[in-house]
Scaffold this active site. Structure first.
Site, PDB file in Angstrom:
ATOM      1  N   ASP A 194     113.937  81.442  65.522  1.00 57.42           N
ATOM      2  CA  ASP A 194     114.750  81.274  64.320  1.00 57.42           C
ATOM      3  C   ASP A 194     116.206  81.637  64.595  1.00 57.42           C
ATOM      4  OD1 ASP A 194     114.610  81.045  61.139  1.00 57.42           O
ATOM      5  OD2 ASP A 194     115.869  82.770  61.618  1.00 57.42           O
ATOM      6  N   HIS A 195     116.414  82.747  65.297  1.00 55.85           N
ATOM      7  CA  HIS A 195     117.784  83.188  65.566  1.00 55.85           C
ATOM      8  C   HIS A 195     118.510  82.198  66.473  1.00 55.85           C
ATOM      9  CE1 HIS A 195     120.906  86.335  65.749  1.00 55.85           C
ATOM     10  NE2 HIS A 195     121.175  85.766  66.905  1.00 55.85           N
TER      11      HIS A 195
END
Length: 401
Positions: free
Chosen positions: A122-123
């Site tokens: 996600d990051h």
């Protein structure tokens, strides 16, 4: 191409710490609490229970990639005006990206598949989105291939980096009362809708007629007000909170001094200075005489996308593996250093400026290298995480009894 099998952050001794992973986040936004979370709770029910959270994350990035493709086709000069639907499509794509970015975590909890891989996946996607989102704003504001356009591409990296640095020390993703992933994205959507309705020329309107002359300098435009607000949001609203939280964390831990933690931002500052020394050099032709079809800032922004796509996520990787804070990385710095040296040869006594076509070809080669290097690094990371955690990446692996 760098071999990542020997990356210290991806060694078995470091990856064993992934098993101790615990997700921690704080979101203070009233907009999230009272409105958006209810929408996201509903949105997650529209996805099949068998769909992997990381696949939702990746699909969300697809909307931003589609936005960039649309920009390249219809607003290659980044000034416009383009057809109104182009700007409306930017707003829809960005809003859907935000939706998917908030649904993926809910899907992970819904399916019991939360993991350290999902965290860094996600990051990393968020890191890729940041400069591409800035590029889209350049077109919506009608800034063209200009120093102001460069500012819009790079300024979004700062809150993203500071939040990453903060999370390394605090172990918690902190989103304040006004934050980029919520209010910042909705503000960007608002800009895109305004540009769609009025055209990007609206941002060139002078404000002298709307405010007393002693408050608004002569020639002060709406775009000036917007960029001042962006700087205010980063420097006054976001940065002090990150600095305070890191100071509190390192003081409590007593392992590092705050000065040491602060110094770990130097590589990121250097990253920005190197990028600026290339594209804003008086000897560079990327924005002074952009290519008539694609334009130098578009491809330069994509280069920033894939180099920054390793810079921030490696900090999260160090956090997840309980490793030392990462410093210089060849894949992130190398292409920019080469470009900066190439265009600034006259400053070193070599007085033959690089030809515009040569610089553009170097940019394209650097972009190709950065893209491939990112793919190799990220795929290596995902494979190693999958082995250690015994999970799938884009599919949910059935648990054995």
């Amino acid at each position: 191409m760098t071999c990542y099998s020997h990356d210290s952050l991806l060694q078995p001794s470091a990856l064993q710490n992934l098993k101790f992973y615990r997700y921690s986040a704080v979101d203070k936004s009233p907009l999230t609490k009272y409105i958006l979370r209810h929408y996201w709770d509903f949105a997650v029910t529209l996805f099949p229970i068998s769909m992997a959270p990381n696949l939702i994350t990746l699909a969300g990035l697809g909307f931003i990639v589609l936005n960039v493709a649309t920009l390249t086709a219809f607003v290659p000069d980044l000034a416009g005006p383009a057809p109104s639907w182009v700007y409306y499509s930017f707003a829809i794509g960005l809003f859907l990206y935000q939706t998917f970015d908030n649904v993926d975590g809910r899907q992970a909890r819904r399916t019991g598949s939360s993991s350290a891989l999902g965290h860094i996946f996600d990051h990393t996607i968020d890191s890729l989105n940041t400069p591409m989102g800035g590029l889209i704003q350049v077109a919506c504001l009608g800034l063209g291939h200009s120093p102001r356009g460069v500012f819009m591409v790079l300024v979004g990296l700062w809150p993203m980096w500071l939040s990453t640095w903060e999370e390394y020390y605090t172990g918690t993703l902190y989103l304040g009362y006004i934050n980029g992933p919520t209010e910042g994205i909705l503000l960007a959507c608002g800009v895109q809708l305004i540009s769609g309705f009025f055209g990007p020329a609206v941002w060139k309107l002078p404000l002298n007629g709307f405010a007393p002359t002693y408050l608004v300098p002569e020639g002060f435009q709406l775009i000036d007000l917007f960029q001042c607000f962006v700087v205010f949001a980063v420097v006054i609203i976001h940065a002090p909170v990150c600095l305070y939280n890191v100071y509190t964390a390192v003081t409590k831990a007593g392992v590092f001094s705050f000065r040491t933690a602060l110094a770990q931002n130097i590589p990121f500052v250097m990253y920005n200075l190197i990028a600026i020394s290339w594209i804003l050099s008086p000897h560079s032709t990327l924005i002074n005489r952009p290519h008539p079809k694609s334009g130098g800032l578009i491809e330069f922004s994509l280069l920033i996308t894939f180099t920054f796509g390793k810079l921030g996520p490696r900090v999260i990787l160090a956090h997840l593996t309980k490793s030392p804070f990462p410093q210089f990385n060849l894949g992130a710095f190398g292409p920019l250093i080469g470009g900066a040296l190439l265009v600034n040869l006259p400053f070193f006594g070599i007085y033959t400026p690089i030809h515009s076509s040569s610089e553009l070809w170097y940019l394209r080669l650097s972009l190709t290298y950065a893209l491939l290097d990112f793919i190799v690094w990220f795929s290596t990371l995902c494979r190693k995480f999958m082995v250690v955690l015994n999970i799938g990446c884009l599919s949910i692996k059935k648990k054995t009894a």
